[in-house]
Write a protein that holds these residues in place. Structure first.
Motif, PDB file in Angstrom:
ATOM      1  N   ARG A   1      94.367 -21.647  42.957  1.00  0.00           N
ATOM      2  CA  ARG A   1      94.512 -22.087  41.925  1.00  0.00           C
ATOM      3  C   ARG A   1      95.694 -21.119  41.106  1.00  0.00           C
ATOM      4  O   ARG A   1      95.784 -19.806  41.367  1.00  0.00           O
ATOM      5  CB  ARG A   1      93.280 -22.062  41.152  1.00  0.00           C
ATOM      6  CG  ARG A   1      92.104 -22.950  41.777  1.00  0.00           C
ATOM      7  CD  ARG A   1      92.452 -24.434  41.769  1.00  0.00           C
ATOM      8  NE  ARG A   1      92.600 -24.943  40.096  1.00  0.00           N
ATOM      9  CZ  ARG A   1      91.826 -25.631  39.664  1.00  0.00           C
ATOM     10  NH1 ARG A   1      90.543 -25.634  40.125  1.00  0.00           N
ATOM     11  NH2 ARG A   1      92.039 -26.010  38.411  1.00  0.00           N
ATOM     12  N   TRP A   2      96.558 -21.623  40.403  1.00  0.00           N
ATOM     13  CA  TRP A   2      97.236 -20.825  39.825  1.00  0.00           C
ATOM     14  C   TRP A   2      97.419 -21.266  38.282  1.00  0.00           C
ATOM     15  O   TRP A   2      97.769 -22.568  37.743  1.00  0.00           O
ATOM     16  CB  TRP A   2      98.908 -21.116  40.437  1.00  0.00           C
ATOM     17  CG  TRP A   2      99.912 -20.192  39.859  1.00  0.00           C
ATOM     18  CD1 TRP A   2     100.060 -18.874  40.207  1.00  0.00           C
ATOM     19  CD2 TRP A   2     100.727 -20.674  38.692  1.00  0.00           C
ATOM     20  NE1 TRP A   2     101.134 -18.478  39.261  1.00  0.00           N
ATOM     21  CE2 TRP A   2     101.514 -19.527  38.596  1.00  0.00           C
ATOM     22  CE3 TRP A   2     101.063 -21.744  38.082  1.00  0.00           C
ATOM     23  CZ2 TRP A   2     102.548 -19.297  37.190  1.00  0.00           C
ATOM     24  CZ3 TRP A   2     102.055 -22.029  36.971  1.00  0.00           C
ATOM     25  CH2 TRP A   2     102.777 -20.642  36.537  1.00  0.00           C
ATOM     26  N   CYS A   3      97.869 -20.269  37.450  1.00  0.00           N
ATOM     27  CA  CYS A   3      98.211 -20.704  35.951  1.00  0.00           C
ATOM     28  C   CYS A   3      99.109 -19.717  35.678  1.00  0.00           C
ATOM     29  O   CYS A   3      98.891 -18.487  36.039  1.00  0.00           O
ATOM     30  CB  CYS A   3      96.977 -20.938  35.004  1.00  0.00           C
ATOM     31  SG  CYS A   3      96.009 -19.420  34.714  1.00  0.00           S
ATOM     32  N   ASP A   4      99.811 -19.737  34.435  1.00  0.00           N
ATOM     33  CA  ASP A   4     100.583 -18.855  33.947  1.00  0.00           C
ATOM     34  C   ASP A   4     100.092 -17.436  33.565  1.00  0.00           C
ATOM     35  O   ASP A   4     100.802 -16.519  33.775  1.00  0.00           O
ATOM     36  CB  ASP A   4     101.750 -19.444  33.075  1.00  0.00           C
ATOM     37  CG  ASP A   4     103.007 -18.568  32.674  1.00  0.00           C
ATOM     38  OD1 ASP A   4     103.360 -17.870  33.475  1.00  0.00           O
ATOM     39  OD2 ASP A   4     103.048 -18.505  31.375  1.00  0.00           O
ATOM     40  N   ASP A   5      98.845 -17.789  32.804  1.00  0.00           N
ATOM     41  CA  ASP A   5      98.332 -16.506  32.256  1.00  0.00           C
ATOM     42  C   ASP A   5      97.844 -15.503  33.235  1.00  0.00           C
ATOM     43  O   ASP A   5      97.715 -14.575  33.057  1.00  0.00           O
ATOM     44  CB  ASP A   5      97.131 -17.077  31.228  1.00  0.00           C
ATOM     45  CG  ASP A   5      97.641 -17.375  29.798  1.00  0.00           C
ATOM     46  OD1 ASP A   5      98.502 -16.787  29.469  1.00  0.00           O
ATOM     47  OD2 ASP A   5      97.343 -18.368  29.319  1.00  0.00           O
ATOM     48  N   PHE A   6      97.183 -16.183  34.233  1.00  0.00           N
ATOM     49  CA  PHE A   6      96.379 -15.389  35.230  1.00  0.00           C
ATOM     50  C   PHE A   6      97.049 -15.248  36.700  1.00  0.00           C
ATOM     51  O   PHE A   6      96.457 -14.638  37.402  1.00  0.00           O
ATOM     52  CB  PHE A   6      95.031 -15.631  35.078  1.00  0.00           C
ATOM     53  CG  PHE A   6      94.287 -15.643  33.987  1.00  0.00           C
ATOM     54  CD1 PHE A   6      94.054 -14.441  33.460  1.00  0.00           C
ATOM     55  CD2 PHE A   6      94.147 -16.731  33.218  1.00  0.00           C
ATOM     56  CE1 PHE A   6      93.277 -14.249  32.254  1.00  0.00           C
ATOM     57  CE2 PHE A   6      93.614 -16.666  31.904  1.00  0.00           C
ATOM     58  CZ  PHE A   6      93.138 -15.393  31.604  1.00  0.00           C
ATOM     59  N   GLY A   7      97.949 -15.879  37.045  1.00  0.00           N
ATOM     60  CA  GLY A   7      98.483 -15.955  38.172  1.00  0.00           C
ATOM     61  C   GLY A   7      97.793 -16.715  39.368  1.00  0.00           C
ATOM     62  O   GLY A   7      96.947 -17.763  38.761  1.00  0.00           O
ATOM     63  N   PHE A   8      97.580 -16.176  40.541  1.00  0.00           N
ATOM     64  CA  PHE A   8      96.889 -16.911  41.736  1.00  0.00           C
ATOM     65  C   PHE A   8      95.418 -16.517  41.879  1.00  0.00           C
ATOM     66  O   PHE A   8      95.156 -14.926  41.593  1.00  0.00           O
ATOM     67  CB  PHE A   8      97.686 -16.614  43.008  1.00  0.00           C
ATOM     68  CG  PHE A   8      98.925 -17.406  43.257  1.00  0.00           C
ATOM     69  CD1 PHE A   8      98.623 -18.817  43.614  1.00  0.00           C
ATOM     70  CD2 PHE A   8     100.071 -16.890  42.782  1.00  0.00           C
ATOM     71  CE1 PHE A   8      99.891 -19.716  43.609  1.00  0.00           C
ATOM     72  CE2 PHE A   8     101.263 -17.603  42.879  1.00  0.00           C
ATOM     73  CZ  PHE A   8     101.163 -19.088  43.543  1.00  0.00           C
ATOM     74  N   VAL A   9      94.657 -17.443  42.175  1.00  0.00           N
ATOM     75  CA  VAL A   9      93.101 -16.908  42.585  1.00  0.00           C
ATOM     76  C   VAL A   9      93.119 -17.793  43.908  1.00  0.00           C
ATOM     77  O   VAL A   9      93.384 -18.563  43.698  1.00  0.00           O
ATOM     78  CB  VAL A   9      92.203 -17.141  41.265  1.00  0.00           C
ATOM     79  CG1 VAL A   9      92.468 -16.236  40.252  1.00  0.00           C
ATOM     80  CG2 VAL A   9      92.063 -18.501  40.842  1.00  0.00           C
ATOM     81  N   ASP A  10      92.099 -17.252  44.639  1.00  0.00           N
ATOM     82  CA  ASP A  10      91.691 -17.851  45.710  1.00  0.00           C
ATOM     83  C   ASP A  10      90.878 -19.205  45.368  1.00  0.00           C
ATOM     84  O   ASP A  10      89.746 -18.779  44.435  1.00  0.00           O
ATOM     85  CB  ASP A  10      90.925 -16.890  46.551  1.00  0.00           C
ATOM     86  CG  ASP A  10      90.300 -17.567  47.964  1.00  0.00           C
ATOM     87  OD1 ASP A  10      89.813 -18.715  47.705  1.00  0.00           O
ATOM     88  OD2 ASP A  10      90.512 -16.950  48.937  1.00  0.00           O
ATOM     89  N   ALA A  11      91.063 -20.182  45.666  1.00  0.00           N
ATOM     90  CA  ALA A  11      90.157 -21.316  44.981  1.00  0.00           C
ATOM     91  C   ALA A  11      88.667 -21.524  45.491  1.00  0.00           C
ATOM     92  O   ALA A  11      87.994 -22.082  44.961  1.00  0.00           O
ATOM     93  CB  ALA A  11      90.870 -22.832  45.472  1.00  0.00           C
ATOM     94  N   ASP A  12      88.322 -20.811  46.408  1.00  0.00           N
ATOM     95  CA  ASP A  12      87.081 -20.752  46.994  1.00  0.00           C
ATOM     96  C   ASP A  12      86.182 -19.726  46.101  1.00  0.00           C
ATOM     97  O   ASP A  12      85.026 -19.848  45.846  1.00  0.00           O
ATOM     98  CB  ASP A  12      86.978 -20.295  48.494  1.00  0.00           C
ATOM     99  CG  ASP A  12      87.636 -21.327  49.267  1.00  0.00           C
ATOM    100  OD1 ASP A  12      87.158 -22.413  48.976  1.00  0.00           O
ATOM    101  OD2 ASP A  12      88.157 -21.137  50.426  1.00  0.00           O
ATOM    102  N   ASN A  13      86.568 -18.638  45.881  1.00  0.00           N
ATOM    103  CA  ASN A  13      85.850 -17.516  45.141  1.00  0.00           C
ATOM    104  C   ASN A  13      86.400 -17.069  44.074  1.00  0.00           C
ATOM    105  O   ASN A  13      85.738 -16.205  43.361  1.00  0.00           O
ATOM    106  CB  ASN A  13      85.650 -16.409  46.228  1.00  0.00           C
ATOM    107  CG  ASN A  13      86.943 -15.633  46.617  1.00  0.00           C
ATOM    108  OD1 ASN A  13      87.792 -15.902  45.844  1.00  0.00           O
ATOM    109  ND2 ASN A  13      86.990 -14.988  47.612  1.00  0.00           N
ATOM    110  N   TRP A  14      87.235 -17.712  43.426  1.00  0.00           N
ATOM    111  CA  TRP A  14      88.125 -17.183  42.215  1.00  0.00           C
ATOM    112  C   TRP A  14      88.574 -15.593  41.924  1.00  0.00           C
ATOM    113  O   TRP A  14      88.528 -15.357  40.991  1.00  0.00           O
ATOM    114  CB  TRP A  14      87.181 -17.793  41.075  1.00  0.00           C
ATOM    115  CG  TRP A  14      87.102 -19.018  40.923  1.00  0.00           C
ATOM    116  CD1 TRP A  14      86.219 -19.982  41.465  1.00  0.00           C
ATOM    117  CD2 TRP A  14      88.048 -20.038  40.300  1.00  0.00           C
ATOM    118  NE1 TRP A  14      86.655 -21.353  41.489  1.00  0.00           N
ATOM    119  CE2 TRP A  14      87.671 -21.398  40.464  1.00  0.00           C
ATOM    120  CE3 TRP A  14      89.065 -19.921  39.218  1.00  0.00           C
ATOM    121  CZ2 TRP A  14      88.301 -22.442  39.723  1.00  0.00           C
ATOM    122  CZ3 TRP A  14      89.949 -20.964  38.632  1.00  0.00           C
ATOM    123  CH2 TRP A  14      89.441 -22.123  39.218  1.00  0.00           C
TER     124      TRP A  14
END
Length: 80
Positions: free
Chosen positions: A56-69
């Motif tokens: 998952r990606w958003c400008d404020d936080f960058g990338f996170v693993d979609a399984d465990n955030w």
């Protein structure tokens, strides 16, 4: 009791009692703005050597693993 202001919506945050987080620019965001950032985030799926990864990606936080955030770096930039 110490207060600060959300960098996005300018809401007052009591740092002793209210939830808040920091974005990639180290600015303070309130809980509502943090949730909004992820509500409309992008989903990035990569396939490399048969391995599928979802981020998952958003400008404020960058990338996170979609399984465990958990925060991570995506390998999508390695595409050839």
């Amino acid at each position: 009791m110490e207060n600060c202001t959300c960098s996005s919506c300018q809401a007052e945050i009591n740092i002793d009692n209210d939830f808040y987080t920091h974005n990639r620019k180290d600015e303070i965001l309130c809980e509502s703005c943090e949730q909004s950032a992820w509500e409309y985030s992008n989903t990035v799926v990569t396939v490399k050597d048969g391995e599928i990864k979802t981020y998952r990606w958003c400008d404020d936080f960058g990338f996170v693993d979609a399984d465990n955030w958990e925060s991570t770096e995506s390998d999508y930039r390695d595409w050839e």
